[in-house]
Structures are given as C-alpha cells and as structure tokens.
Design a protein around this motif. Structure first.
Motif, short mmCIF file in Angstrom:
data_model
loop_
_atom_site.label_atom_id
_atom_site.label_comp_id
_atom_site.label_asym_id
_atom_site.label_seq_id
_atom_site.Cartn_x
_atom_site.Cartn_y
_atom_site.Cartn_z
N GLY A 117 0.82 -1.21 0.00
CA GLY A 117 0.00 0.00 0.00
C GLY A 117 0.85 1.25 0.00
O GLY A 117 2.07 1.22 -0.16
N GLY A 118 0.20 2.37 0.20
CA GLY A 118 0.88 3.63 0.35
C GLY A 118 1.14 4.37 -0.94
O GLY A 118 1.79 5.40 -0.94
N GLY A 119 0.67 3.83 -2.08
CA GLY A 119 0.87 4.51 -3.35
C GLY A 119 -0.20 5.54 -3.60
O GLY A 119 -0.97 5.92 -2.72
N ASP A 120 -0.28 5.98 -4.86
CA ASP A 120 -1.23 7.01 -5.22
C ASP A 120 -2.65 6.48 -5.35
O ASP A 120 -3.61 7.18 -5.04
CB ASP A 120 -0.81 7.68 -6.53
N SER A 121 -2.80 5.26 -5.88
CA SER A 121 -4.14 4.73 -6.09
C SER A 121 -4.11 3.22 -6.20
O SER A 121 -3.04 2.62 -6.39
CB SER A 121 -4.75 5.33 -7.37
N ILE A 122 -5.27 2.62 -6.13
CA ILE A 122 -5.43 1.20 -6.36
C ILE A 122 -6.68 1.03 -7.22
O ILE A 122 -7.68 1.74 -7.04
CB ILE A 122 -5.55 0.42 -5.03
N THR A 123 -6.63 0.13 -8.18
CA THR A 123 -7.72 -0.07 -9.12
C THR A 123 -8.39 -1.41 -8.83
O THR A 123 -7.73 -2.45 -8.83
CB THR A 123 -7.20 -0.06 -10.57
N ILE A 124 -9.70 -1.37 -8.59
CA ILE A 124 -10.43 -2.56 -8.16
C ILE A 124 -11.61 -2.78 -9.10
O ILE A 124 -12.40 -1.87 -9.37
CB ILE A 124 -10.96 -2.41 -6.72
N GLY A 125 -11.74 -4.00 -9.59
CA GLY A 125 -12.86 -4.35 -10.45
C GLY A 125 -14.08 -4.74 -9.63
O GLY A 125 -13.98 -5.52 -8.67
N ILE A 126 -15.23 -4.18 -9.98
CA ILE A 126 -16.51 -4.52 -9.35
C ILE A 126 -17.57 -4.60 -10.44
O ILE A 126 -17.33 -4.26 -11.59
CB ILE A 126 -16.93 -3.48 -8.28
N LYS A 127 -18.75 -5.04 -10.07
CA LYS A 127 -19.89 -4.96 -10.97
C LYS A 127 -20.54 -3.59 -10.80
O LYS A 127 -20.54 -3.01 -9.72
CB LYS A 127 -20.90 -6.07 -10.66
N PHE A 128 -21.12 -3.09 -11.89
CA PHE A 128 -21.80 -1.80 -11.85
C PHE A 128 -23.32 -1.95 -11.87
O PHE A 128 -24.03 -0.95 -11.76
CB PHE A 128 -21.39 -0.95 -13.06
N ASP A 129 -23.82 -3.19 -12.04
CA ASP A 129 -25.26 -3.34 -12.28
C ASP A 129 -25.90 -4.38 -11.37
O ASP A 129 -26.93 -4.96 -11.73
CB ASP A 129 -25.51 -3.72 -13.74
N GLN A 130 -25.32 -4.61 -10.18
CA GLN A 130 -25.87 -5.60 -9.27
C GLN A 130 -26.32 -4.93 -7.97
O GLN A 130 -25.50 -4.71 -7.07
CB GLN A 130 -24.85 -6.70 -8.97
N GLY B 248 -23.27 8.61 -9.57
CA GLY B 248 -21.88 8.25 -9.73
C GLY B 248 -21.24 7.59 -8.54
O GLY B 248 -20.04 7.28 -8.56
N ASP B 249 -22.00 7.36 -7.47
CA ASP B 249 -21.48 6.65 -6.32
C ASP B 249 -21.44 5.15 -6.59
O ASP B 249 -21.98 4.66 -7.59
CB ASP B 249 -22.36 6.91 -5.09
N TYR B 250 -20.84 4.40 -5.68
CA TYR B 250 -20.80 2.95 -5.76
C TYR B 250 -21.30 2.38 -4.44
O TYR B 250 -20.91 2.85 -3.37
CB TYR B 250 -19.38 2.45 -6.05
N ALA B 251 -22.17 1.38 -4.53
CA ALA B 251 -22.78 0.85 -3.33
C ALA B 251 -22.95 -0.65 -3.45
O ALA B 251 -23.12 -1.19 -4.55
CB ALA B 251 -24.15 1.50 -3.08
N GLY B 252 -22.92 -1.34 -2.30
CA GLY B 252 -23.17 -2.77 -2.28
C GLY B 252 -22.18 -3.51 -1.40
O GLY B 252 -21.14 -2.97 -0.99
N PHE B 253 -22.49 -4.76 -1.12
CA PHE B 253 -21.64 -5.58 -0.26
C PHE B 253 -20.24 -5.75 -0.83
O PHE B 253 -19.24 -5.62 -0.12
CB PHE B 253 -22.30 -6.94 -0.05
N ASP B 254 -20.13 -6.05 -2.13
CA ASP B 254 -18.81 -6.19 -2.73
C ASP B 254 -18.02 -4.89 -2.66
O ASP B 254 -16.79 -4.90 -2.49
CB ASP B 254 -18.93 -6.64 -4.19
N VAL B 255 -18.69 -3.77 -2.80
CA VAL B 255 -18.02 -2.48 -2.70
C VAL B 255 -17.47 -2.29 -1.29
O VAL B 255 -16.34 -1.82 -1.10
CB VAL B 255 -18.98 -1.33 -3.07
N ASP B 256 -18.27 -2.68 -0.29
CA ASP B 256 -17.80 -2.56 1.09
C ASP B 256 -16.62 -3.48 1.37
O ASP B 256 -15.66 -3.09 2.04
CB ASP B 256 -18.95 -2.87 2.05
#
Length: 280
Positions: free
Chosen positions: A37-50, A60-68
């Motif tokens: 950790g400790g870098g500028d960013s991390i990129t994480i794949g999630i679903k956008f339609d569940q 434009g927010d992200y919500a859901g159990f997988d997001v948490d």
C-alpha cells in the motif's frame, strides 16, 4: 478527474469521512503491485449493475456488499477511499482484465472454480451463495425438474450459465446477455421465464423499490457458489494480504454489518462467512 465515492457503510467501517474519487491514472506507478500500500491509487474491479452487491448509482457513487468488502480490503492494504478507482468488470472479461493488469484485484461476485484457477488466482472465499431462479411473482417453479421447460437468461461467462448447460437443466433454452439488467428486462417483458444466477444477486434485484412485488425467488439452492477475490495468477503475497484483510473484516463484525446493510432489506438470510483458504 471524475469524482467517485465509496459506500457509506464501508466508509464508516474504516472510520473515514472522505468521499472516494477516482484518480483515473490506470498506471502501475502507485506501488500497489504485490499488494503493497501507500501509493497514489489502487484499481479494483466490481460490478456496476448488481443492486446490493456492486452498483453504480445515478449520481456516480458505488454501493453494495462487494463495494464494502473491496473498500475494507483496500484500507487494510494502506489505501484511503479517495485512492480507490473502481472499474466495471463484466463476468466475461474478469480473467483478461487481471491478466492484462487492468485492475489490481476484482471483487465482483466472482465464484471460485477450477477452470478459472487455471488463469487467475483467488483470495478468500469471502461469501457463500447458491444459484437460484428469479421469476415473475406467482409463476415460480417448485423443483429442478421443471427448469428444463423454461427459457432462462443469464450472463455470458458466468458460472450460472455454465451450470444450466452442464448440470441441472441441459434441455432448457438459455439466452446469454451481457448484463443481469438486460436479463431482468427480458424477464419483465416476458421474453424469458426466469433469470438464473446467485440468490444474493437475485435478492438485490427483487428488493429494488421499482421491482418490489414483481418478482420472487424460487428458493431452489441449485449450487454452492463461493465468492473469491480475483487476483493475478500466483501472486501469493497479495493473496495472503487480502486473506488477512477478509479475516479482519469478519472478526471485527464489519462483514456481517455489510451483509445486513446491503442484503437485509430483501429478507435475505446469508450463510455464515466461509472458512478462508490458505494462500498457496
């Protein structure tokens, strides 16, 4: 720079009040390789339609159990919510996204299978679901034998579609779509008889305000689906770090809080958190 936010529950779990923003860099100069950790960013794949699991909301927010779960893991790896860039990960693209390095890891109702483990590795599992059917209210079936008479819809590249063809309903007509939302539209307008995927996903759709009363789950529990965090093949360091983060989330009570907040409104009764497999 497009603003992005992590879900409210994950933010509270991490005791952070910042809204997550995507840096949009997409490069590997953030020091996240290997899970450090400790870098500028991390990129994480999630679903956008569940709904209830991974959903991009109209603002434009992200919500859901997988997001948490994803946000908690990122926090344990040393990233603040505003350092997370969430990227849509359709079922059929997840392996290639990890192989190309498009994402650091994927938390997207990603069932662990032997076939997938030939291409990528998994941390976890962090959740146990069961494949089921979502049908129009009053039209549900009561046994697996009846499924062969139905026209089903699932998502291309999903375990659910493979199960239909190979296991419990080889004679059923199967339509494969790009997203579950497309399947839901087909179910609503009568083009298909049922949407089939994991009961956790189906519960999220059934609980949406616009869908309440329209659909119901058959309750068949057709398979066991262990969700894992997809990571690049043989990255054992990252695998161990994510396993530790998941265990911390379970032990702290944050895991059950996230389940209750995201899936509880649908009356969904979850299985206990599954035992995490040792890194290998």
């Amino acid at each position: 720079m497009r603003l992005r936010k992590a879900s409210a529950l994950a933010a509270s779990v991490l005791a952070l009040s910042l809204a997550a923003t995507a840096c949009g860099s997409g490069d590997d100069e953030d020091g996240s390789e290997g899970g450090s950790g400790g870098g500028d960013s991390i990129t994480i794949g999630i679903k956008f339609d569940q709904p209830g699991l991974g959903l991009q909301t109209p603002d434009g927010d992200y919500a859901g159990f997988d997001v948490d779960v994803a946000t908690y893991i990122a926090g344990e790896l040393g990233y603040e919510p505003d350092q997370i860039e969430f990227v849509e990960s359709p079922s059929g693209d997840r392996e290639s996204m990890l192989q190309r390095g498009d994402v650091d890891f994927i938390v997207a109702t990603y069932s662990i299978t032997e076939e997938r483990e030939q291409q990528v590795s998994f941390a976890g599992p962090y959740f146990l679901a069961h494949q089921d059917l979502l049908m129009r209210t009053g039209e549900t079936v009561s046994s697996p034998d009846e499924i062969n008479e139905l026209t089903l819809c699932s998502v291309t590249g999903s375990t659910s579609a493979q199960n239909v063809q190979n296991d419990f309903a080889p004679d059923a007509q199967l339509q494969e779509m790009g997203t579950y939302s497309e399947c839901l539209t087909g179910l609503e307008n009568g083009a298909v008889d049922a949407l089939t995927t994991d009961d956790s996903i189906l519960a999220g759709y059934a609980s949406q305000e616009a869908n309440q009363g329209k659909f119901e789950l058959a309750g068949l529990e057709l398979s066991d689906e262990y969700y894992g965090v997809g990571i690049p093949k043989d990255d054992t360091e990252l695998q161990g770090q994510i396993n530790d983060a998941i265990q911390s989330m379970v032990d702290s009570g944050a895991w059950q809080e996230a389940v209750d907040a995201n899936l509880g409104p649908a009356g969904y009764e979850n299985e206990p958190a599954p035992e995490i497999e040792a890194a290998s």
